[in-house]
Design an enzyme around this catalytic site. Structure first.
Site, PDB file in Angstrom:
ATOM      1  N   ARG A 107       0.845  -1.184   0.000  1.00 21.69           N
ATOM      2  CA  ARG A 107       0.000   0.000   0.000  1.00 21.69           C
ATOM      3  C   ARG A 107       0.885   1.240   0.000  1.00 21.69           C
ATOM      4  NH1 ARG A 107      -2.224   0.694   4.790  1.00 21.69           N
ATOM      5  NH2 ARG A 107      -1.244  -0.900   6.046  1.00 21.69           N
ATOM      6  N   THR A 108       0.293   2.346  -0.461  1.00 16.14           N
ATOM      7  CA  THR A 108       1.055   3.585  -0.447  1.00 16.14           C
ATOM      8  C   THR A 108       1.188   4.081   0.987  1.00 16.14           C
ATOM      9  OG1 THR A 108       0.124   4.188  -2.571  1.00 16.14           O
ATOM     10  CG2 THR A 108       1.145   5.927  -1.309  1.00 16.14           C
ATOM     11  N   LEU A 109       2.406   4.249   1.439  1.00 21.13           N
ATOM     12  CA  LEU A 109       2.616   4.725   2.799  1.00 21.13           C
ATOM     13  C   LEU A 109       3.152   6.149   2.810  1.00 21.13           C
ATOM     14  CD1 LEU A 109       4.177   1.460   4.200  1.00 21.13           C
ATOM     15  CD2 LEU A 109       1.887   2.318   4.635  1.00 21.13           C
TER      16      LEU A 109
END
Lengths: 279, 245
Positions: B22-24
């Site tokens: 996921r985009t963090l």
């Protein structure tokens, strides 16, 4: 059309290149009660004959609102028509949700046609037995389409489907060239006159027909009985007399108006009561 | 998440965890976009910088692009996510064109489509790390809207993203008015961009101004703004606070 050895399966071609099951499905449309559609540049009117199973029951719903800007009238297997209307409503509302914009009717009609085509090419399915007159708006104005069980669709200025629709079509063929510029009121009047043609002799009453309209600044809605009766009264004379072209002098029109209104307001079972008035 | 485990012969074996990636954090980012409605349509300004953290790494990134016939999209935030969004929109407009039926997706439709995309990604805790500005003209009506990475979406007469929210919007609130001419609009945008240039550390002095009208989109060639550094408060900035820099 006669029974033959190529008509059992929808996926069987005849030697002359016909799919008989699809053609039989189109026959089912011809058996349903009439539905009529016509359009001007800015409005579409859909009208149908109210047919009831028996005197005891209410009539079947044949016109459905799909969205504020799209309506559909059906003829044939009403159950199939109901299912397809639900599909159309679903497509329309999904589009509205994603794009906050009304689904152009031309695109909805293609989705519908593609759905019908699938049923003509699967051995475990059968074609939908209903014809749909879809009226709606898109960027280029008002449109009227006819969707066939075969998966074809056509655009029309005016059209009629179902039983005795030929009479209505003949009437519409005479008048359609003027529809493009028709006013809203004239369009409604022409729709009701076309419905009258399919009744072939039966007295036209507001209880016998359903009329709906949608337009560029007018969301889809049904006309109520009163409004329909008012239009009928402008051209309907006393039932014994010949149906004219709607040119009656004031006195006769008013007297004739009273008689059909009373009959319509009563049992309204579609009987041919003689008018009590004397001219 | 992936782990590397060194084995006897020195080779590393990667084991991927079941959890999808996921985009963090964003990596390469663009800074503010400022846009206003004017007489003939919409004007949008952005610089051409792509920062890699605190490094001004890329200096030729076009952060505004035409979408279909009627819209212009500008993005701040993660550049790779912006490119992904351009791919989605490319597919969307391609399918729209393939209908070939006289109907076309206007700026309002594109804006709402983007809102749905951004909000759905946010719900999956995998956002597209952008703030998008969508402007356009269709059938004579101008449209200007914004969508954030959490799906907050609205329309307005003038919008700004990132630092522009704090530095440009007060200027726009004071000086924007309806039906500005093209020249006045550009002057106003340049005023905002100049303030951002002075005060936003990720801004660079190479900007583009894009205009969208009924006729279509034009994106200007990159150019620089004149700056003035001889303000007295710039000369000895720590005069009032000894020890600061």
């Amino acid at each position: 059309m006669f029974r033959n050895q190529y008509d059992t399966d929808v996926t069987t071609w005849s030697p002359t290149g016909r799919l008989f099951q699809v053609e039989y499905a189109m026959e089912a449309v011809k058996q349903g009660s009439a539905a009529i559609g016509l359009r001007s540049r800015s409005h579409v009117v859909l009208a149908c004959v109210n047919k009831a199973q028996s005197e005891l029951s209410s009539h079947q719903r044949k016109i459905f609102k799909v969205d504020d800007h799209i309506g559909v009238a059906i003829a044939g297997l009403t159950a199939d028509g109901r299912v397809l209307s639900r599909y159309m409503r679903s497509e329309s509302i999904n589009h509205s949700f994603t794009y906050e914009s009304p689904l152009p009717v031309g695109r909805l009609v293609v989705h519908l046609a593609d759905k019908a085509q699938v049923c003509t090419q699967r051995s475990w399915k059968r074609p939908y037995g209903v014809g749909l007159l879809v009226g709606g708006l898109d960027e280029s104005g008002a449109h009227l389409y006819y969707n066939c069980p075969s998966g074809n669709y056509f655009e029309y200025q005016a059209f009629a489907i179902g039983s005795r629709s030929q009479a209505a079509k003949t009437y519409l063929e005479r008048r359609f060239e003027s529809f493009g510029d028709s006013s809203r009121e004239d369009l409604i009047k022409d729709a009701i006159l076309a419905v009258r043609e399919t009744l072939q002799g039966e007295t036209l009453k507001s209880s016998l027909c359903t009329v709906s309209i949608l337009g560029v600044d007018e969301p889809f809605h049904f006309l109520d009985q009163e409004a329909i009766q008012k239009v009928i009264d402008t051209f309907e004379k006393v039932p014994e007399e010949d149906e004219g072209e709607g040119e009656a002098d004031e006195g006769e029109a008013e007297a004739a108006a009273a008689a059909p209104a009373e009959q319509g307001g009563g049992a309204g079972a579609g009987d041919q009561d003689v008018a009590p008035m004397e001219m | 998440m992936t782990f590397t485990i060194p084995i006897d012969n020195g080779d590393a074996v990667k084991i991927a965890e079941a959890e999808s990636q996921r985009t963090l954090y964003p990596y390469v980012t663009g800074t503010s976009i400022v846009a206003i409605k004017y007489k003939d349509g919409v004007l949008m300004a952005s610089d051409m910088g792509g920062s890699y953290g605190s490094t001004l790494r890329y200096k030729n990134i076009e952060r505004m692009q035409a979408i279909g016939k009627h819209s212009l999209l500008g993005a701040s935030g993660e550049i790779s996510d912006f490119q992904e969004i351009l791919r989605y929109l490319d597919e969307l407009t391609l399918n729209d064109n393939m209908w070939d039926d006289g109907n076309s997706l206007g700026p309002k439709e594109i804006h709402n489509y983007l809102t749905r995309v951004m909000y759905n990604r946010r719900n999956k805790f995998n956002p597209l790390w952008n703030t998008l500005v969508l402007g356009g003209v269709k059938n004579g009506k101008s449209y200007l809207g914004m969508v954030s990475m959490i799906g907050v979406s609205f329309e307005d007469d003038h919008v700004a993203t990132g630092f522009g929210n704090h530095l440009a919007r007060p200027i726009l609130r004071d000086e924007w008015h309806a039906d500005m001419s093209f020249e006045d609009g550009v002057k106003l945008l340049e005023k905002c961009m100049r303030v951002l240039l002075y005060r936003d550390r990720s801004a660079i002095n190479k900007l583009q101004i894009a205009k969208i009208t009924e006729e279509g989109v034009t994106v200007s060639q990159p150019y620089s703004l004149k700056t003035f550094w001889e303000f007295s408060s710039f000369h000895n900035p720590t005069a009032g606070a000894e020890g600061s820099w």
